[in-house]
Write a protein that holds these residues in place. Structure first.
Motif: not given
Length: 325
Positions: A144-168
């Motif tokens: 339902g939710t995703a968060r990306v962080t990194s040592p460089d300072g990335t810190n972003v959150t978002m909802s992914i509820a109801g969205r289909r993951g794509r396998a490329l």
């Protein structure tokens, strides 16, 4: 460059990924910048006994530019489309309509490069990597939710509820695109939900590798409200402004690169599929499960980051923290 040198991987596109045979009608869509790479595909298709149809379009340098109705109709009339083009046709109405019509579509953006068919990414073990990609795509679908962080300072959150993951995973299919050796699991985040800061330390395909200083993108309510940094930040900001479309600032995609043979080299297919890299794209999301149709779609690439789904780390750097078969 000698066509014979390109044949090995052109055959891989046709036979392994495209599964083209004597009952296949295949459209090779190319443009004014990629005609030097057409012959290798045409030979590989002829060897497979497939019906070969070559269609040249004007082409564009901007990813996501829409295709003509004539092109769209030709795509839908085919069994397999190979988009040998300079700009990415994945995020177009024509590509989506072809997929919905049951056509397999292989997009090969930036194939104007003379050594395109010699790239190291083609050496990936497509069969062995497919379960990993599908496993992460399933994890996206279930979260339902995703968060990306990194040592460089990335810190972003978002909802992914109801969205289909794509396998490329590279193999042509009737659910989503193949992008050749650009292997990834991805989806479109829910519009209006992304909050935080993205610190791009690797690449903005179609713009530049990050050489000067990281590009900082501030997200509020799903939109980029500020882009800061050095030369690459200014280039990216100026490019987005040139579209004169506020929707190009939408956070349109979250993805993870899954090809261990790829390195950062400034090309779209390689940069986006570096194993463990995180993609956070701005612009169109409508053709990958979202609702936004913008004037363009541009990925930004982060490395050495951590991805959490529903609070659980599923990727840390190059380590996939999921069990797959």
């Amino acid at each position: 460059m000698n066509t014979l040198l390109k044949l090995k991987n052109a055959r891989k596109v046709v036979k392994l990924l495209g599964n083209a045979g004597s009952d296949s009608q295949v459209l090779v869509l190319y443009d004014l910048f990629t005609d030097h790479n057409v012959e290798a595909l045409a030979i590989a298709l002829s060897e497979a006994g497939a019906g070969v149809h070559l269609m040249q379009i004007e082409g564009s340098s901007r990813h996501g530019r829409q295709l003509s109705e004539i092109t769209a109709q030709a795509m839908k009339a085919s069994d397999l489309v190979i988009g040998l083009t300079r700009a990415n046709i994945a995020h177009t109405q024509a590509r989506q309509e072809a997929t919905r019509a049951g056509v397999g579509v292989i997009v090969l953006p930036e194939s104007h490069q003379g050594d395109f068919f010699l790239a190291e990414g083609w050496e990936a073990d497509f069969v062995a990597l497919r379960p990993q990609i599908e496993c992460l795509a399933d994890a996206f679908t279930q979260a339902g939710t995703a968060r990306v962080t990194s040592p460089d300072g990335t810190n972003v959150t978002m909802s992914i509820a109801g969205r289909r993951g794509r396998a490329l995973h590279g193999f042509a299919n009737t659910v989503d695109i193949s992008a050749g050796y650009c292997l990834e699991a991805s989806l479109a985040p829910v519009e209006g939900t992304a909050e935080g800061v993205i610190v791009v330390n690797a690449s903005i395909p179609g713009v530049s590798l990050i050489r000067d200083e990281p590009v900082r993108i501030h997200m509020e309510k799903g939109m980029a409200v500020a882009i800061e940094g050095g030369a690459e930040a200014r280039m990216f900001s100026d490019l987005l402004k040139s579209f004169n479309d506020p929707l190009v600032y939408n956070l349109g995609e979250l993805g993870v690169g899954m090809n261990p043979n790829c390195v950062l080299d400034g090309t779209m297919l390689s940069d986006e599929s570096v194993y463990g890299s995180i993609q956070l794209a701005l612009g169109t999301s409508a053709y990958i499960g979202g609702t936004v149709k913008a004037a363009a779609h541009y990925d930004t690439i982060l490395t050495d980051a951590t991805l959490e789904l529903d609070g659980r780390a599923v990727l840390r750097g190059r380590d996939l923290l999921l069990e797959y078969v």
